[in-house]
Write a protein that holds these residues in place. Structure first.
Motif, PDB file in Angstrom:
ATOM      1  N   TYR A  42       0.841  -1.208   0.000  1.00  0.00           N
ATOM      2  CA  TYR A  42       0.000   0.000   0.000  1.00  0.00           C
ATOM      3  C   TYR A  42       0.872   1.254   0.000  1.00  0.00           C
ATOM      4  N   PRO A  43       0.874   2.035  -1.091  1.00  0.00           N
ATOM      5  CA  PRO A  43       1.687   3.254  -1.127  1.00  0.00           C
ATOM      6  C   PRO A  43       0.931   4.447  -0.538  1.00  0.00           C
ATOM      7  N   SER A  67       5.349   7.374   1.978  1.00  0.00           N
ATOM      8  CA  SER A  67       5.356   6.945   3.379  1.00  0.00           C
ATOM      9  C   SER A  67       4.685   5.592   3.571  1.00  0.00           C
ATOM     10  N   GLY A  68       4.324   4.929   2.474  1.00  0.00           N
ATOM     11  CA  GLY A  68       3.638   3.646   2.562  1.00  0.00           C
ATOM     12  C   GLY A  68       4.605   2.474   2.598  1.00  0.00           C
ATOM     13  N   VAL A  69       4.056   1.283   2.305  1.00  0.00           N
ATOM     14  CA  VAL A  69       4.854   0.052   2.373  1.00  0.00           C
ATOM     15  C   VAL A  69       5.010  -0.607   1.013  1.00  0.00           C
ATOM     16  N   GLY A  70       4.577   0.072  -0.052  1.00  0.00           N
ATOM     17  CA  GLY A  70       4.729  -0.459  -1.400  1.00  0.00           C
ATOM     18  C   GLY A  70       5.066   0.649  -2.370  1.00  0.00           C
ATOM     19  N   PRO A  71       5.573   0.304  -3.551  1.00  0.00           N
ATOM     20  CA  PRO A  71       5.947   1.333  -4.533  1.00  0.00           C
ATOM     21  C   PRO A  71       4.744   2.165  -4.971  1.00  0.00           C
ATOM     22  N   ALA A  72       4.972   3.463  -5.189  1.00  0.00           N
ATOM     23  CA  ALA A  72       3.953   4.359  -5.735  1.00  0.00           C
ATOM     24  C   ALA A  72       4.309   4.629  -7.194  1.00  0.00           C
ATOM     25  N   LEU A  73       3.443   4.212  -8.104  1.00  0.00           N
ATOM     26  CA  LEU A  73       3.662   4.385  -9.535  1.00  0.00           C
ATOM     27  C   LEU A  73       2.925   5.636  -9.983  1.00  0.00           C
ATOM     28  N   VAL A 108       6.344  11.786 -13.935  1.00  0.00           N
ATOM     29  CA  VAL A 108       5.346  10.927 -14.581  1.00  0.00           C
ATOM     30  C   VAL A 108       6.007   9.638 -15.064  1.00  0.00           C
ATOM     31  N   GLY A 109       5.438   8.518 -14.674  1.00  0.00           N
ATOM     32  CA  GLY A 109       5.995   7.227 -15.028  1.00  0.00           C
ATOM     33  C   GLY A 109       7.033   6.712 -14.051  1.00  0.00           C
ATOM     34  N   ARG A 110       7.331   7.492 -13.039  1.00  0.00           N
ATOM     35  CA  ARG A 110       8.349   7.096 -12.069  1.00  0.00           C
ATOM     36  C   ARG A 110       7.731   6.285 -10.934  1.00  0.00           C
ATOM     37  N   ALA A 111       8.476   5.315 -10.443  1.00  0.00           N
ATOM     38  CA  ALA A 111       8.077   4.539  -9.271  1.00  0.00           C
ATOM     39  C   ALA A 111       8.893   5.018  -8.076  1.00  0.00           C
ATOM     40  N   CYS A 150      -1.969  11.576  -9.455  1.00  0.00           N
ATOM     41  CA  CYS A 150      -2.658  10.284  -9.511  1.00  0.00           C
ATOM     42  C   CYS A 150      -1.586   9.198  -9.551  1.00  0.00           C
ATOM     43  N   TYR A 151      -1.686   8.242  -8.647  1.00  0.00           N
ATOM     44  CA  TYR A 151      -0.677   7.187  -8.568  1.00  0.00           C
ATOM     45  C   TYR A 151      -1.341   5.849  -8.256  1.00  0.00           C
ATOM     46  N   CYS A 152      -0.630   4.766  -8.524  1.00  0.00           N
ATOM     47  CA  CYS A 152      -1.190   3.422  -8.358  1.00  0.00           C
ATOM     48  C   CYS A 152      -0.200   2.523  -7.617  1.00  0.00           C
TER      49      CYS A 152
END
Length: 202
Positions: A42-43, A67-73, A108-111, A150-152
């Motif tokens: 969860y990012p 600040s989460g526990v997974g990558p933010a795309l 944009v497009g960065r993780a 907006c991120y995923c």
């Protein structure tokens, strides 16, 4: 109906009930496992503006932090002033007091990895070329902007979040639409703009 038929009917009913319970347990376990998988990646993305005054430099900028526990795309970064969409930051760049050094990072497009902080934008001046009053005025001008990102996650769960002038909790959305342009890449001609403002450097 004989006793034998009644027993067979009861056994059949029990088998159906048992099967239904087994199906429900399997579905519930799958739901729990999916929730655990999503929770483990969860990012939580934040975009914050900052101002820095140390003994050698005056600086303003924007940092992105997960600040989460997974990558933010990151799929899109849109800038607004009030309700008006800002297509380019060039006019803000060109209004900067002279003598600045500017660096930016395409977002944009960065993780962004968990716990990672990236400088999306950094503008600095040697301390002798920027007064506190000028720094405050410049920071206030850039601070009037709001960034909507907006991120995923890696499982394609997506969120919208506001940052910079305003900060708000992330809001779940069905999906993100990838931006065709990066708002920070538009600053790539800064060296020419700087030369125009400082002819003595030629």
């Amino acid at each position: 109906m004989g006793k034998g038929n009644k027993v067979e009917m009861l056994i059949a009913i029990c088998a159906v009930i048992t099967s239904a319970i087994a199906v429900f347990i399997a579905w519930d376990q799958g739901r729990v496992m999916r929730a655990q998988q999503h929770g483990s990646v969860y990012p939580v993305l934040q975009a914050n503006g900052y101002t820095s005054t140390d003994p050698e430099v005056r600086e303003i900028g924007v940092v992105f932090r997960n600040s989460g526990v997974g990558p933010a795309l990151i799929e899109s970064v849109d800038v607004f002033r009030g309700d008006e969409h800002v297509d380019s930051l060039i006019s803000y760049r060109d209004a900067l007091p002279p003598g600045y050094s500017l660096s930016w990072t395409s977002m944009v497009g960065r993780a962004i990895a968990p716990g990672e902080t990236l400088d999306a934008l950094r503008i600095s001046w040697p301390v002798g070329q920027m007064s506190h009053a000028e720094l405050d005025a410049t920071a206030q001008e850039w601070g009037s902007l709001t960034m909507k990102i907006c991120y995923c996650s890696v499982f394609k769960r997506c969120w919208n979040v506001e940052g910079l002038a305003q900060n708000s909790p992330a809001e779940r959305v069905k999906s993100c639409e990838r931006s065709e342009q990066d708002i920070f890449e538009g600053l790539s001609s800064v060296n020419q703009a700087q030369d125009d403002k400082n002819p003595e450097l030629e």
